[in-house]
Enzyme design. Structure first.
Site, PDB file in Angstrom:
ATOM      1  N   HIS A   7       0.954  -1.206   0.049  1.00  0.00           N
ATOM      2  CA  HIS A   7      -0.046   0.144  -0.106  1.00  0.00           C
ATOM      3  C   HIS A   7       0.836   1.285   0.092  1.00  0.00           C
ATOM      4  CE1 HIS A   7      -3.978  -2.192   1.361  1.00  0.00           C
ATOM      5  NE2 HIS A   7      -3.702  -1.797   0.340  1.00  0.00           N
ATOM      6  N   ARG A  17       6.310 -18.480 -13.264  1.00  0.00           N
ATOM      7  CA  ARG A  17       6.326 -16.901 -13.225  1.00  0.00           C
ATOM      8  C   ARG A  17       7.115 -16.539 -12.114  1.00  0.00           C
ATOM      9  NH1 ARG A  17       0.150 -15.287 -14.176  1.00  0.00           N
ATOM     10  NH2 ARG A  17       0.227 -13.440 -12.627  1.00  0.00           N
ATOM     11  N   ASP A  62       0.560 -15.678 -17.816  1.00  0.00           N
ATOM     12  CA  ASP A  62       0.439 -16.936 -17.469  1.00  0.00           C
ATOM     13  C   ASP A  62       0.931 -17.736 -18.854  1.00  0.00           C
ATOM     14  OD1 ASP A  62      -0.179 -18.075 -15.085  1.00  0.00           O
ATOM     15  OD2 ASP A  62      -2.179 -16.936 -15.394  1.00  0.00           O
TER      16      ASP A  62
HETATM   17  C1  PEP Z   1      -2.151 -13.235 -17.126  1.00  0.00           C
HETATM   18  O1  PEP Z   1      -1.987 -14.303 -16.783  1.00  0.00           O
HETATM   19  O2  PEP Z   1      -1.629 -12.603 -17.969  1.00  0.00           O
HETATM   20  C2  PEP Z   1      -3.051 -12.236 -16.491  1.00  0.00           C
HETATM   21  C3  PEP Z   1      -3.684 -11.106 -16.830  1.00  0.00           C
HETATM   22  O3  PEP Z   1      -3.942 -12.738 -15.381  1.00  0.00           O
HETATM   23  P1  PEP Z   1      -3.178 -12.942 -13.977  1.00  0.00           P
HETATM   24  O4  PEP Z   1      -1.829 -12.228 -13.823  1.00  0.00           O
HETATM   25  O5  PEP Z   1      -4.099 -12.235 -13.028  1.00  0.00           O
HETATM   26  O6  PEP Z   1      -3.144 -14.250 -13.749  1.00  0.00           O
HETATM   27 MG    MG Z   2      -3.611 -15.255 -15.747  1.00  0.00          MG
END
Ligand code: PEP
Ligand code: MG
Length: 591
Positions: A198, A474, A464
């Site tokens: 925050h 990731r 993802d």
């Molecule tokens: C993604 O996977 O690119 C996405 C936008 O969703 P999140 O980052 O919430 O998994």
């Molecule tokens: Mg995603």
């Protein structure tokens, strides 16, 4: 032990959380409460518990008082909820009961509280998702306030810092950050902190350059030491030499000139030089972030991550609460759509209240739509709330982590059941609500042409998609070097999805982090993306690029990129092309 002597031009690198360059002198605010573990006698337990409760009451009063002061400042009003969260933490059963319990084991109040805060920290450390993990900093801020009261260490008076200075602290609470007087404080740097805390969010709202996560900067500096901070790159320079000072003064002026220039883009449409309209929308996690979206003239919301409504509570939010949260954003978006993504938990996003089972391989486990299809009741409650909200403004539904047509059909079947029930009850909703899916698994890419027959739009989640396509977690630092948005496999995957969407005549959006990177904007437009959804702060820079390129040229450029077998070549080609076309943005071409 004295402090290490700092030589001229000592460079440190932390996490730049709020862009901009500040040059000034350090104001070190670092009186932390010191806790000496102390035992008490059996007969002192009740008094100690009472002392703890009095500290909790006083902490609440202090926060209420800060709230009153802050509520008079319009640019901070939207963040008052952070202080409410801190007041709520002070009521948290686990915090209160566990501390009382530790006092009963004969620890004094401050030692008992320290022990409980350590337990909280350990719980948060196990969370992989950065945003959720960073909520720990809110508990830390509340804990530190209580410890100050218990140990009699006075509150740090950030609000009273005099001259133009750069604050250096071990950590700063959101309450302290809110009290910073922008006309006196030029920025801040801290040992602790992360990008989504925050405090970091507030620094961006206050337009205060900030670098956090420097680990031990407080141990290196003294009051009055000259310093330069670059909140865009995370660089901090202690005792800058005259040459460095001149160099950064130039950079600061250039940055401020560009910022000023960017403001001119606010009310201009995003149209390429050959008249192709591209939509730039906002990614939101909490509704209060919408102010930033308005500031940068986002065209509605391309991704509303609803999992954040499910956080920090004992029960999932009820239909009414979700409905209110969705309407809150819809009230502010006018004609533009709000794309509400159904719950996407599991994998790296963990919500303790939902009792997710431990899985050997969570990223490939019960996450996203798989979880919703299994927990049908929870899913239906969310769909009812979304549908009801669709009567109040333009809503699009987005289903996450789709890997096949059967899943989409199952979602649509449940949606129809919910609509039938709402019809029976005479509840209004938009019968033509758009239904979209996230494209973030390799299987979704491979069958994109089949999926395009089932839905109204695609949204590519590159965060993802990259991890699943390249088999790179990731969040895993050891394989981070393999996480590569410009891998030829990713460029080809994006191309395949865009082609499938364009053939089927449905819009395709990109909402992963790639969308907010100005360097990639031309390539993405050339691939055929219609909508970019991103952190709202990125919008002006991406808009500036898109307004200066032509879609036809972008398509030809993509042809070139598709012919390259190695991602380094893709990166170099993009870099070269963007510098040659837009040196005023990306810098002069390198020879
Ligand atoms: C993604 O996977 O690119 C996405 C936008 O969703 P999140 O980052 O919430 O998994
Ligand atoms: Mg995603």
């Amino acid at each position: 032990m004295g402090k290490t002597k700092i030589t001229e031009d000592t460079y440190l690198v932390g996490i730049g959380v709020s862009p901009g360059i500040s040059i000034g002198e350090i104001s070190l605010v670092d009186q932390r409460p010191f806790i000496d573990e102390a035992l008490i006698g059996q007969d002192e337990i009740d008094t100690e518990i009472l002392r703890f409760h009095q500290a909790v009451d006083l902490a609440k009063k202090q926060l209420q008082k800060i709230k009153q002061t802050v509520s008079r400042q319009p640019h901070l009003r939207e963040h008052l909820y952070i202080l409410d969260t801190h007041i709520l933490i002070l009521d948290d059963d686990m915090l209160i009961q566990n501390t009382e319990e530790a006092i009963r084991q004969q620890l004094n109040a401050e030692s008992a509280l320290t022990k409980v805060l350590d337990q909280f920290r350990a719980l948060f450390d196990d969370i992989e998702d950065e945003y959720l993990r960073e909520r720990r900093s809110d508990v830390d801020a509340v804990g530190e306030r209580l410890l100050r009261i218990l140990t009699g260490v006075s509150e740090r008076s950030i609000g009273k810092i005099g001259s133009k200075s750069l604050v250096v602290a071990h950590d700063l609470s959101p309450a302290e950050t809110m009290q910073m007087d922008r006309s006196k404080i030029l920025g801040f740097i801290t040992d602790k902190g992360g990008r989504t805390s925050h405090t970091a969010i507030l620094a961006r709202s206050l337009d205060l350059p900030a670098v956090v996560g420097l680990e031990s900067v407080t141990a290196l500096v003294d009051d009055g030491m000259p310093v330069i901070i670059d909140g865009s790159t995370g660089v901090v320079i202690l005792r800058p030499s005259e040459d460095t000072f001149k160099e950064y003064l130039k950079r600061k002026q250039h940055y401020e000139y560009l910022e000023h220039e960017l403001e001119c883009y606010r009310d201009l449409p995003t149209i390429t030089t050959d008249n192709v309209k591209i939509c730039l929308r906002a990614n939101l996690e909490i509704s209060s972030e919408f102010q930033l979206a308005l500031k940068h003239a986002a065209e509605g919301v391309g991704l509303y991550r609803t999992e954040f409504l499910f956080l920090g509570r004992n029960e999932p939010p009820c239909e009414e609460e979700q409905f209110q949260a969705y309407c809150e954003i819809l009230k502010q978006t006018g004609e533009e759509p709000v794309t509400i993504r159904t719950l996407d938990i599991g994998g790296d996003k963990f919500v303790s209240e939902l009792n997710l089972k431990d899985e050997a391989n969570p990223a490939m486990g019960l996450r996203g739509i798989r979880f919703s299809l299994r927990e049908e009741q929870l899913f239906k409650v969310q769909l009812r709330a979304i549908l009801r909200a669709s009567a109040c403004g333009r809503v699009r539904i987005l289903f996450p982590m789709i890997s096949g047509v059967a899943e989409v059909r199952a979602c649509k079947q449940i949606l129809t059941e919910v609509q039938t029930q709402l019809d029976r009850e005479g509840v209004k909703y938009d019968p033509d609500i758009s239904i979209g899916i996230m494209i973030e698994t390799p299987s979704a890419v491979i069958i994109a042409h089949l999926l395009a027959q089932e839905v109204d739009f695609f949204s590519i989640g590159t965060n993802d998609l990259i991890q699943y396509t390249l088999a790179v977690d990731r969040g895993n630092e050891f394989v981070a070097y393999l996480y590569d948005p410009l891998h030829p496999a990713i460029i080809r995957a994006l191309k395949a999805v865009c082609d499938a969407a364009n053939e089927a005549g449905i819009p395709v959006c990109i909402c992963g982090e790639m969308a907010g990177e100005p360097l990639y904007a031309m390539a993405l437009a050339g691939l055929g993306i219609h909508e970019f959804s991103m952190n709202p702060a990125c919008i002006p820079r991406v808009k500036r690029v898109l307004r200066k390129i032509s879609k036809t040229e972008a398509e030809l450029f993509v042809e070139k990129l598709l012919a390259l077998p190695v991602s380094k070549d893709v990166a170099n080609t993009i870099d070269r092309e963007m510098r040659a076309r837009l040196p005023e943005i990306f810098g002069q071409p390198l020879i």
